[in-house]
Design a protein around this motif. Structure first.
Motif, PDB file in Angstrom:
ATOM      1  N   LYS A  10     -43.977 -42.890  10.708  1.00  0.00           N
ATOM      2  CA  LYS A  10     -45.146 -42.108  10.317  1.00  0.00           C
ATOM      3  C   LYS A  10     -45.328 -40.973  11.315  1.00  0.00           C
ATOM      4  O   LYS A  10     -45.027 -41.114  12.495  1.00  0.00           O
ATOM      5  N   PHE A  12     -48.150 -37.537  12.079  1.00  0.00           N
ATOM      6  CA  PHE A  12     -49.366 -36.825  11.677  1.00  0.00           C
ATOM      7  C   PHE A  12     -49.046 -35.351  11.504  1.00  0.00           C
ATOM      8  O   PHE A  12     -48.476 -34.707  12.389  1.00  0.00           O
ATOM      9  N   SER A  13     -49.390 -34.820  10.340  1.00  0.00           N
ATOM     10  CA  SER A  13     -49.151 -33.406  10.043  1.00  0.00           C
ATOM     11  C   SER A  13     -50.399 -32.591  10.331  1.00  0.00           C
ATOM     12  O   SER A  13     -51.464 -32.826   9.744  1.00  0.00           O
ATOM     13  N   ASN A  17     -53.205 -32.067   7.813  1.00  0.00           N
ATOM     14  CA  ASN A  17     -54.308 -32.824   8.391  1.00  0.00           C
ATOM     15  C   ASN A  17     -54.349 -34.261   7.856  1.00  0.00           C
ATOM     16  O   ASN A  17     -55.402 -34.772   7.468  1.00  0.00           O
ATOM     17  N   GLU A  18     -53.174 -34.887   7.846  1.00  0.00           N
ATOM     18  CA  GLU A  18     -53.093 -36.279   7.392  1.00  0.00           C
ATOM     19  C   GLU A  18     -51.806 -36.917   7.894  1.00  0.00           C
ATOM     20  O   GLU A  18     -50.868 -36.219   8.297  1.00  0.00           O
ATOM     21  N   GLU A  19     -51.787 -38.232   7.882  1.00  0.00           N
ATOM     22  CA  GLU A  19     -50.598 -38.964   8.301  1.00  0.00           C
ATOM     23  C   GLU A  19     -49.614 -39.050   7.144  1.00  0.00           C
ATOM     24  O   GLU A  19     -49.999 -39.318   6.013  1.00  0.00           O
ATOM     25  N   LYS A  77     -48.528 -40.288  -2.264  1.00  0.00           N
ATOM     26  CA  LYS A  77     -49.583 -41.302  -2.173  1.00  0.00           C
ATOM     27  C   LYS A  77     -50.170 -41.645  -3.534  1.00  0.00           C
ATOM     28  O   LYS A  77     -50.397 -42.816  -3.854  1.00  0.00           O
ATOM     29  N   ASP A  81     -52.159 -36.571  -5.527  1.00  0.00           N
ATOM     30  CA  ASP A  81     -51.649 -36.093  -4.252  1.00  0.00           C
ATOM     31  C   ASP A  81     -50.308 -35.381  -4.445  1.00  0.00           C
ATOM     32  O   ASP A  81     -50.054 -34.340  -3.846  1.00  0.00           O
ATOM     33  N   LYS A  85     -49.356 -31.275  -3.618  1.00  0.00           N
ATOM     34  CA  LYS A  85     -48.331 -30.883  -2.654  1.00  0.00           C
ATOM     35  C   LYS A  85     -47.103 -30.266  -3.320  1.00  0.00           C
ATOM     36  O   LYS A  85     -46.482 -29.360  -2.766  1.00  0.00           O
ATOM     37  N   GLN A  92     -52.247 -27.714  -1.819  1.00  0.00           N
ATOM     38  CA  GLN A  92     -51.587 -28.029  -0.555  1.00  0.00           C
ATOM     39  C   GLN A  92     -50.105 -27.643  -0.553  1.00  0.00           C
ATOM     40  O   GLN A  92     -49.391 -27.971   0.396  1.00  0.00           O
ATOM     41  N   TYR A  96     -47.695 -27.994   2.571  1.00  0.00           N
ATOM     42  CA  TYR A  96     -46.658 -29.033   2.515  1.00  0.00           C
ATOM     43  C   TYR A  96     -45.291 -28.453   2.867  1.00  0.00           C
ATOM     44  O   TYR A  96     -44.505 -29.084   3.587  1.00  0.00           O
TER      45      TYR A  96
END
Length: 249
Positions: A10, A12-13, A17-19, A77, A81, A85, A92, A96
């Motif tokens: 994993k 964090f981006s 702004n999310e894992e 996800k 989502d 992306k 996003q 992305y």
């Protein structure tokens, strides 16, 4: 079960702004002393579950039909989502693509030894995953030099990027089905994928990209995409391209 090793990582981006989850496949007899080509795959769990890609990679590397390579699978996800992306107009989408180029590649290449060249980095996806893969290659030609496209969603903006691209910077494997004239999208519309893909193919040929194209008999389903994974890997990763046994990291 794949003979190669599967790792779950994993990161964090900051761009998103999310894992983000990444499933990494290391080939059988992987060694940090050698350098490897790097495949980054959208719709990651679909390519593992429906495409059976790790098992196929084991088969092809075991019979020396392709190079040993690292595969990074990116799961989405939710359907919503994924659209945010992957869709060219997704809210996003640009972030992305920046994540792929500026965060994911350095993260992966810090973990595993790779050639660190655009020509040895590959993006793959189906439908919207193919769209974002192609767009990332076109936006970052010095980072990504290869795209595997399984029935991509194609719009005018993507076509314009292809028109502006340097064909010497990108190698493409592209398939589309002859029955993909009425595809139900995640936005609950019915779209013709065939005509825009034929236009994309014609443009790719006209501009002189190194490419391979297949028009298959069938629709917008994994049933039809899965058989083309083997030829796509053999086209992109011919065993003679890199002498991995002599290249030290």
């Amino acid at each position: 079960m794949a003979e190669g090793k599967m790792l779950e990582e994993k990161l964090f981006s900051k761009h998103l702004n999310e894992e983000m989850e990444v499933i990494i496949y290391l080939p059988k007899q992987y060694s940090p002393l050698y350098k490897y080509p790097l495949f980054i795959i959208q719709d990651g769990k679909d390519y593992i579950r429906f495409g059976k890609l790790p098992k196929l990679v084991d088969e092809l590397t075991g019979s020396a039909q392709i190079q040993k390579s690292i595969f990074a699978f990116l799961p989405y996800k939710t359907v919503e989502d994924r659209r945010k992306k992957y869709h060219p107009d997704g809210e996003q989408n640009e972030a992305y693509i920046r994540f792929l180029a500026h965060e994911l590649v350095p993260f992966l290449e810090n973990l595993i030894p790779s050639f660190q060249m655009a020509g040895s980095r590959f993006l793959m996806g189906d439908s919207l995953g193919a769209s974002v893969s192609l767009k990332a290659c076109l936006k970052y030609p010095y980072t990504f030099g290869n795209a595997v496209l399984h029935s991509p969603f194609v719009n005018d903006d993507l076509m314009e990027l292809v028109k502006q691209a340097n064909p010497g910077m990108l190698k493409i494997f592209h398939i589309i089905g002859d029955q993909e004239t009425e595809v139900e999208t995640t936005n609950h519309t019915i779209d013709n994928f065939l005509a825009p893909n034929e236009a994309l193919h014609n443009l790719i040929q006209e501009k002189g990209f190194e490419s391979e194209f297949h028009l298959f008999e069938g629709g917008h389903r994994w049933t039809y995409w899965q058989p083309f994974l083997k030829p796509s890997l053999k086209y992109m990763l011919p065993a003679h391209t890199f002498d991995l046994e002599s290249m030290e990291s």
